[in-house]
Design an enzyme around this catalytic site. Sequence first.
Site, PDB file in Angstrom:
ATOM      1  N   ASP A   1      -1.188  15.143 154.050  1.00  0.00           N
ATOM      2  CA  ASP A   1      -0.026  16.275 154.314  1.00  0.00           C
ATOM      3  C   ASP A   1      -0.035  16.810 152.630  1.00  0.00           C
ATOM      4  O   ASP A   1      -0.053  16.203 151.692  1.00  0.00           O
ATOM      5  CB  ASP A   1       0.864  15.658 154.843  1.00  0.00           C
ATOM      6  CG  ASP A   1       2.101  16.880 154.924  1.00  0.00           C
ATOM      7  OD1 ASP A   1       1.566  17.937 155.559  1.00  0.00           O
ATOM      8  OD2 ASP A   1       3.072  16.724 154.538  1.00  0.00           O
TER       9      ASP A   1
ATOM     10  N   ASP B   1       2.893  19.672 151.791  1.00  0.00           N
ATOM     11  CA  ASP B   1       4.298  19.837 151.417  1.00  0.00           C
ATOM     12  C   ASP B   1       5.004  18.607 151.450  1.00  0.00           C
ATOM     13  O   ASP B   1       5.261  17.884 152.371  1.00  0.00           O
ATOM     14  CB  ASP B   1       4.884  21.060 152.319  1.00  0.00           C
ATOM     15  CG  ASP B   1       4.016  22.258 152.299  1.00  0.00           C
ATOM     16  OD1 ASP B   1       3.886  22.914 151.213  1.00  0.00           O
ATOM     17  OD2 ASP B   1       3.500  22.819 153.272  1.00  0.00           O
TER      18      ASP B   1
ATOM     19  N   ASP C   1       4.873  12.819 154.780  1.00  0.00           N
ATOM     20  CA  ASP C   1       6.551  12.637 154.506  1.00  0.00           C
ATOM     21  C   ASP C   1       7.145  12.983 155.767  1.00  0.00           C
ATOM     22  O   ASP C   1       8.412  12.644 155.696  1.00  0.00           O
ATOM     23  CB  ASP C   1       6.969  13.860 153.515  1.00  0.00           C
ATOM     24  CG  ASP C   1       7.069  15.071 154.082  1.00  0.00           C
ATOM     25  OD1 ASP C   1       8.207  15.570 154.318  1.00  0.00           O
ATOM     26  OD2 ASP C   1       5.878  15.571 154.246  1.00  0.00           O
TER      27      ASP C   1
END
Length: 221
Positions: A7, A9, A183
């Site tokens: 991922d 961001d 996250d």
Amino acid sequence: MNLVLFDLDNTLLAGDSDFEWAQFLIRKGVLDRELQEAKNVRFYEQYKAGTLDIFEFLDFQLAPLARHPRAQLDAWHREFVQTAIRPMITAKARTLVRQHLDGGALVAVVTATNSFVTGPIVLGELGIPHLVATIPAQEGGAFTGKPRGMPAFRAGKIERVDNWLESLGLHWGSFARTWFYSDSHNDLPLMSRVSDPVAVDPDDTLRTHAEQAGWPVISLR
């Protein structure tokens, strides 16, 4: 060969490029602060809460791409990367990416953030050769303000990765091991698909899930 997916961001970046792009355009006066900043914050909070309507958000996020010439958008984006993105890339993130690349893995970023925003970051700043992202639609070389195909969001990330692998003549069974670093609890569908999910500076929901499932939890900050 191994497959390594990241991922972007709040994972490889210590911040959110989608949110910060809108904030950058507000600071430049391209978007009206009074009208747009509250919307940007609201969408970001909905994303974190897991209640985001991705198509409503994309109507907001992709609209500026349709209002301005590509040359102007590219100039703004170069400034955006220099001032907002480079400070978000930590040495730990660069080291982890390099370890997987040097190990011979097929490495890609899989992100809901659109490819106009993320392409120069992933390829130019992080040196990752593959990007699986939400695609802004174009007609005659100009952005339309709408997405093309399935957004790379939640389960849509699996569909986008499947299509990308197929375009390379590969499939999940082509790999000895598969990683996905994220996250966000929004990424649980894809994290549950790989052999080696890793929670990176996770939100509370993902942290709880990772601890219960015995997944590694790391920090790149």
